[in-house]
Design an enzyme around this catalytic site. Sequence first.
Site, PDB file in Angstrom:
ATOM      1  N   CYS A 115       0.817  -1.225   0.000  1.00 50.96           N
ATOM      2  CA  CYS A 115       0.000   0.000   0.000  1.00 50.96           C
ATOM      3  C   CYS A 115       0.846   1.269   0.000  1.00 50.96           C
ATOM      4  CB  CYS A 115      -0.936   0.008   1.205  1.00 50.96           C
ATOM      5  SG  CYS A 115      -2.086  -1.355   1.126  1.00 50.96           S
ATOM      6  N   HIS A 262      -3.547   7.234   1.099  1.00 53.04           N
ATOM      7  CA  HIS A 262      -3.785   5.921   0.483  1.00 53.04           C
ATOM      8  C   HIS A 262      -5.204   5.494   0.835  1.00 53.04           C
ATOM      9  CE1 HIS A 262      -3.952   1.736  -0.268  1.00 53.04           C
ATOM     10  NE2 HIS A 262      -3.844   1.401   1.007  1.00 53.04           N
ATOM     11  N   ASN A 292      -9.932  -0.359  -2.456  1.00 50.28           N
ATOM     12  CA  ASN A 292      -8.508  -0.170  -2.136  1.00 50.28           C
ATOM     13  C   ASN A 292      -7.685  -0.771  -3.275  1.00 50.28           C
ATOM     14  OD1 ASN A 292      -5.893  -0.437  -1.174  1.00 50.28           O
ATOM     15  ND2 ASN A 292      -6.514  -1.070   0.887  1.00 50.28           N
TER      16      ASN A 292
HETATM   17  O1  UT7 Z   1      -4.542  -0.933   2.648  1.00 47.79           O
HETATM   18  C1  UT7 Z   1      -3.698  -1.630   3.513  1.00 47.79           C
HETATM   19  C2  UT7 Z   1      -4.064  -1.381   4.910  1.00 47.79           C
HETATM   20  N1  UT7 Z   1      -5.344  -1.947   5.218  1.00 47.79           N
HETATM   21  C3  UT7 Z   1      -6.102  -1.363   6.105  1.00 47.79           C
HETATM   22  O2  UT7 Z   1      -5.748  -0.328   6.593  1.00 47.79           O
HETATM   23  C4  UT7 Z   1      -7.375  -2.039   6.490  1.00 47.79           C
HETATM   24  C5  UT7 Z   1      -7.627  -1.860   7.953  1.00 47.79           C
HETATM   25  N2  UT7 Z   1      -8.777  -2.585   8.469  1.00 47.79           N
HETATM   26  C6  UT7 Z   1     -10.054  -2.373   8.052  1.00 47.79           C
HETATM   27  O3  UT7 Z   1     -10.278  -1.589   7.152  1.00 47.79           O
HETATM   28  C7  UT7 Z   1     -11.172  -3.057   8.782  1.00 47.79           C
HETATM   29  O4  UT7 Z   1     -10.653  -3.744   9.896  1.00 47.79           O
HETATM   30  C8  UT7 Z   1     -11.977  -4.043   7.918  1.00 47.79           C
HETATM   31  C9  UT7 Z   1     -12.802  -3.273   6.903  1.00 47.79           C
HETATM   32  C10 UT7 Z   1     -11.060  -5.003   7.211  1.00 47.79           C
HETATM   33  C11 UT7 Z   1     -12.946  -4.859   8.761  1.00 47.79           C
HETATM   34  O5  UT7 Z   1     -13.796  -4.012   9.487  1.00 47.79           O
HETATM   35  P1  UT7 Z   1     -13.993  -4.217  11.054  1.00 47.79           P
HETATM   36  O6  UT7 Z   1     -14.941  -3.192  11.487  1.00 47.79           O
HETATM   37  O7  UT7 Z   1     -12.641  -4.240  11.691  1.00 47.79           O
HETATM   38  O8  UT7 Z   1     -14.716  -5.615  11.135  1.00 47.79           O
HETATM   39  P2  UT7 Z   1     -14.234  -6.985  11.827  1.00 47.79           P
HETATM   40  O9  UT7 Z   1     -13.102  -7.584  11.084  1.00 47.79           O
HETATM   41  O10 UT7 Z   1     -14.057  -6.750  13.285  1.00 47.79           O
HETATM   42  O11 UT7 Z   1     -15.486  -7.900  11.624  1.00 47.79           O
HETATM   43  C12 UT7 Z   1     -16.739  -7.619  12.276  1.00 47.79           C
HETATM   44  C13 UT7 Z   1     -17.752  -8.673  11.882  1.00 47.79           C
HETATM   45  C14 UT7 Z   1     -17.261 -10.102  12.072  1.00 47.79           C
HETATM   46  O12 UT7 Z   1     -18.347 -10.898  12.496  1.00 47.79           O
HETATM   47  P3  UT7 Z   1     -18.546 -11.250  14.042  1.00 47.79           P
HETATM   48  O13 UT7 Z   1     -17.295 -11.990  14.454  1.00 47.79           O
HETATM   49  O14 UT7 Z   1     -18.695  -9.937  14.758  1.00 47.79           O
HETATM   50  O15 UT7 Z   1     -19.769 -12.090  14.045  1.00 47.79           O
HETATM   51  C15 UT7 Z   1     -16.860 -10.525  10.682  1.00 47.79           C
HETATM   52  O16 UT7 Z   1     -16.943 -11.921  10.491  1.00 47.79           O
HETATM   53  O17 UT7 Z   1     -18.059  -8.543  10.479  1.00 47.79           O
HETATM   54  C16 UT7 Z   1     -17.893  -9.820   9.850  1.00 47.79           C
HETATM   55  N3  UT7 Z   1     -17.464  -9.576   8.466  1.00 47.79           N
HETATM   56  C17 UT7 Z   1     -18.326  -9.341   7.457  1.00 47.79           C
HETATM   57  N4  UT7 Z   1     -19.667  -9.289   7.413  1.00 47.79           N
HETATM   58  C18 UT7 Z   1     -20.239  -9.002   6.225  1.00 47.79           C
HETATM   59  C19 UT7 Z   1     -16.203  -9.505   7.988  1.00 47.79           C
HETATM   60  N5  UT7 Z   1     -16.228  -9.233   6.678  1.00 47.79           N
HETATM   61  C20 UT7 Z   1     -17.536  -9.127   6.326  1.00 47.79           C
HETATM   62  C21 UT7 Z   1     -18.185  -8.842   5.115  1.00 47.79           C
HETATM   63  N6  UT7 Z   1     -19.540  -8.788   5.113  1.00 47.79           N
HETATM   64  N7  UT7 Z   1     -17.529  -8.595   3.968  1.00 47.79           N
END
Ligand code: UT7
Length: 335
Positions: A115, A262, A292
Amino acid sequence: MYTSKITGLGYYVPENVVTNDDLSKLMDTNDAWIQERTGIKERRHIKKGDGNSTSKMGVKAAKIALERAGITKDDIDMIVFATLSPDMYFPGGGVEVQEMMEMRTIPALDVRNQCSGFVYALSVADQYIKTGMCKNVLVIGAENHSGGLDFTTRGRSVSVIFGDGAGAAVVSRGDAEGSGILSTHLHSEGQYKNELALQGPSTEYWVPQIIEDDPQENIPYYPYMNGQFVFKHAIVRFSEVIKEGLDANNLKVADIDMLIPHQANLRISQFIQQKLGLGDDQVFNNIQKYGNTTAASIPIALTEAWEAGKIKKGDLVVLAAFGSGFTWGSAIIRW
Ligand code: UT7
């Protein structure tokens, strides 16, 4: 020491638009979740047979940048190509660009900093121009993510985020002190290499081993991201490296005319904007349309902001990135 400046910008994205609803037909996800957590509404994916690849998209973006710079491919002294999704394991995309654009036998260097790849690549170009080694460097950031993502529910936390595309910049010898690329600032912290990574195929984990292991259990050939962990580090490092760049040039946050972060996640951009106290017209985001695009995200956003007239001569433009490695960096530019 010479000065360096960006003289031409271009971008290319595949025509194929993939909406959140399209993805919800492939996996257990939905538009509300994706928009709420990431801000993304749609992204572009290469379609089989549409003639695109990482390097081919890079060439399309590069041709636009060259035309806008008012120079030809024969004026380019070096190619710096940033990607995490090259067409081939080796050689890199830089030589493919050299071949496709029928360029002279100039150096072609690939940068593997995910990234922050574009900021790293820009920094390399900046050094070569400032020392007088080159007069014009072609910098490209390009990604074909869709070719290597897990589009099942298993991979949903990663695969809904990433999109394909390319952006390019021509970096040339400048003409005035105090303008152009003022400085670049790069960092890494390898202890977190596994928090956002694609493990194999690699020399540590080659194809026979992957096949021998249970492919349903162990999927090293898809990217893994510890989302919340990456998020927490991103918001700290983004702010730090922006301030580091400003301090190095005796500038303040209030001096920023345009911040191009980014495009990792709209929530990350908004957090940084709020933390720094920047207004809506001081930050440019387009993750809503493209997702992204990793090394391509900054040059695509920079080009769009410039095309929209949001970047004018004399403006202070700040680029900042954070991602896998971890690696991060910023560039401070007087346009
Ligand atoms: O570019 C390089 C650098 N990358 C970044 O900076 C990315 C940084 N991280 C993020 O942007 C976020 O952490 C994400 C967008 C990847 C994820 O968002 P989050 O708010 O941190 O969600 P999470 O991973 O804590 O997941 C929350 C819930 C989980 O379910 P439970 O365990 O609460 O039941 C996941 O299984 O959302 C679920 N989940 C989804 N649900 C629907 C994960 N992905 C999805 C999805 N659709 N696509």
